[in-house]
Design an enzyme around this catalytic site. Structure first.
Site, PDB file in Angstrom:
ATOM      1  N   HIS A  60       0.821  -1.217   0.000  1.00 41.12           N
ATOM      2  CA  HIS A  60       0.000   0.000   0.000  1.00 41.12           C
ATOM      3  C   HIS A  60       0.856   1.269   0.000  1.00 41.12           C
ATOM      4  O   HIS A  60       0.367   2.338  -0.377  1.00 41.12           O
ATOM      5  CB  HIS A  60      -0.976   0.004   1.187  1.00 41.12           C
ATOM      6  CG  HIS A  60      -0.342   0.237   2.513  1.00 41.12           C
ATOM      7  ND1 HIS A  60       0.072  -0.794   3.336  1.00 41.12           N
ATOM      8  CD2 HIS A  60      -0.044   1.373   3.193  1.00 41.12           C
ATOM      9  CE1 HIS A  60       0.575  -0.293   4.450  1.00 41.12           C
ATOM     10  NE2 HIS A  60       0.515   1.022   4.387  1.00 41.12           N
ATOM     11  N   ASP A  84       0.065  -7.457   1.002  1.00 39.97           N
ATOM     12  CA  ASP A  84       0.603  -6.150   1.380  1.00 39.97           C
ATOM     13  C   ASP A  84       2.125  -6.164   1.434  1.00 39.97           C
ATOM     14  O   ASP A  84       2.739  -5.596   2.336  1.00 39.97           O
ATOM     15  CB  ASP A  84       0.030  -5.652   2.712  1.00 39.97           C
ATOM     16  CG  ASP A  84       0.196  -4.139   2.859  1.00 39.97           C
ATOM     17  OD1 ASP A  84       0.306  -3.453   1.832  1.00 39.97           O
ATOM     18  OD2 ASP A  84       0.229  -3.649   4.001  1.00 39.97           O
ATOM     19  N   SER A 127       4.902   2.154   7.917  1.00 39.83           N
ATOM     20  CA  SER A 127       4.573   1.058   7.013  1.00 39.83           C
ATOM     21  C   SER A 127       5.742   0.738   6.093  1.00 39.83           C
ATOM     22  O   SER A 127       6.335   1.630   5.485  1.00 39.83           O
ATOM     23  CB  SER A 127       3.346   1.408   6.171  1.00 39.83           C
ATOM     24  OG  SER A 127       2.192   1.441   6.958  1.00 39.83           O
TER      25      SER A 127
END
Length: 324
Positions: free
Chosen positions: A72, A102, A181
């Site tokens: 993402h 992901d 992330s």
């Protein structure tokens, strides 16, 4: 104040000793892992130029420029830059991304990066110390520490209309914020055991585990730019087996079919609601993660044999998985 035994007779360290030991571990992990974590700035082409689409972190996989990050983070990006703790910055290209796990891989033109040592998330235990290294809110090289709060968590990853449950996710209370992330979650020996992926709430962060499945996905992204997976067209969950069946197959659970997608390979094969899948091509199926793992690239378009418990009897169902 000297350490004293507790009610069980075990001698516990005093506050200073405990703090010093904790600090030494976290500091050593940070020193080892931080050089292998880059700050990413992603851009995409728009009419009249380029615009920034996001930011995140990435973990160095190899000295020659391969880095792992979250899918993402690079979604919609045409390129960007990766900046390292030593001050160097490089243009990056997206090698491949897999939204349904992901995970993504990017490449930079370098040959002397410090590769992180990858660990094995299957060896983690609840309560174990973990250290998160990333670039939250643009603050490069940030380090937070906490413990493994839970193992075996799951969340749904989506790519357009497609969805997949990501299993065996690590839950930690190490502080994670936007920008973390794609960064590293390391154990007490500085081995990267997870790729930080989401902030699910205050004191609740999630990381994709470094295990056989994620290693296989990353290798496919490096090699092919995509990860292909098979699709049967069922949804379900783990269900305890009746004692007689459990004794026959030597395990306690299978995957109960809750829904069969009309027109799917499972529908064509005759799978039904309330069927319990026990095995695929002889490989045990005890949970949804087993079924997802076994529906790999090699089984797309090939006949597979499902051992199924249906209405008190074991039956064999033959299906041909499509590509998800």
């Amino acid at each position: 104040e000297a350490a004293a035994p507790d009610a069980t007779g075990a001698t516990l360290p005093d506050d200073d000793e405990a703090l010093d030991a904790y600090s030494r571990v976290v500091s050593a992990v940070a020193q080892r892992v931080a050089p292998s974590v880059a700050s990413l700035r992603l851009v995409s082409r728009v009419r009249g130029g380029r615009r920034t689409t996001g930011a995140g972190s990435a973990v160095v996989l190899s000295s020659d420029g391969l880095l792992a990050t979250s899918a993402h983070v690079v979604a919609g990006a045409d390129g960007g830059t990766a900046t390292f703790p030593d001050g160097r910055g490089f243009d990056l290209e997206v090698v491949g991304r897999d939204a349904l796990s992901d995970l993504a891989v990017v490449r930079v033109p370098a040959d002397d990066l410090v590769a992180a040592e990858l660990g094995d998330a299957t060896r983690l235990r609840v309560g174990q110390l973990v250290v998160a290294v990333g670039n939250p809110l643009g603050y490069a090289g940030s380090v937070t520490a906490g413990v493994v709060s839970a193992l075996g968590r799951s969340f749904t990853a989506r790519d357009g209309h497609r969805g997949r449950i990501v299993e065996n996710v690590i839950q930690t209370d190490a502080a994670l914020n936007p920008g973390n992330s794609g960064g590293a979650l390391a154990d007490g020996r500085g081995r990267v055991v997870g790729i930080n992926t989401a902030v699910a709430g205050v004191g609740l962060g999630l990381a994709i585990p470094i295990d056989a499945t994620s290693r296989r996905i990353i290798a496919a992204l490096v090699r092919d730019g995509v990860y292909r997976r098979g699709y049967l067209g069922v949804s379900g969950g783990a269900r305890p087996l009746p004692p007689r069946v459990a004794a026959e197959v030597g395990r306690a659970s299978g995957v109960e079919v809750v829904e069969v997608v009309p027109g799917s390979p499972a529908d064509a094969a005759g799978l039904r609601r309330e069927d319990i899948v026990l095995a695929l091509d002889g490989e045990p199926v005890t949970g949804v993660d087993d079924l997802q793992r076994l529906l790999d690239t090699d089984r797309i378009g090939r006949r597979v044999t499902l051992d199924v418990f249906r209405r008190g009897a074991r039956v064999t169902v033959v299906a041909v998985p499509a590509e998800l």
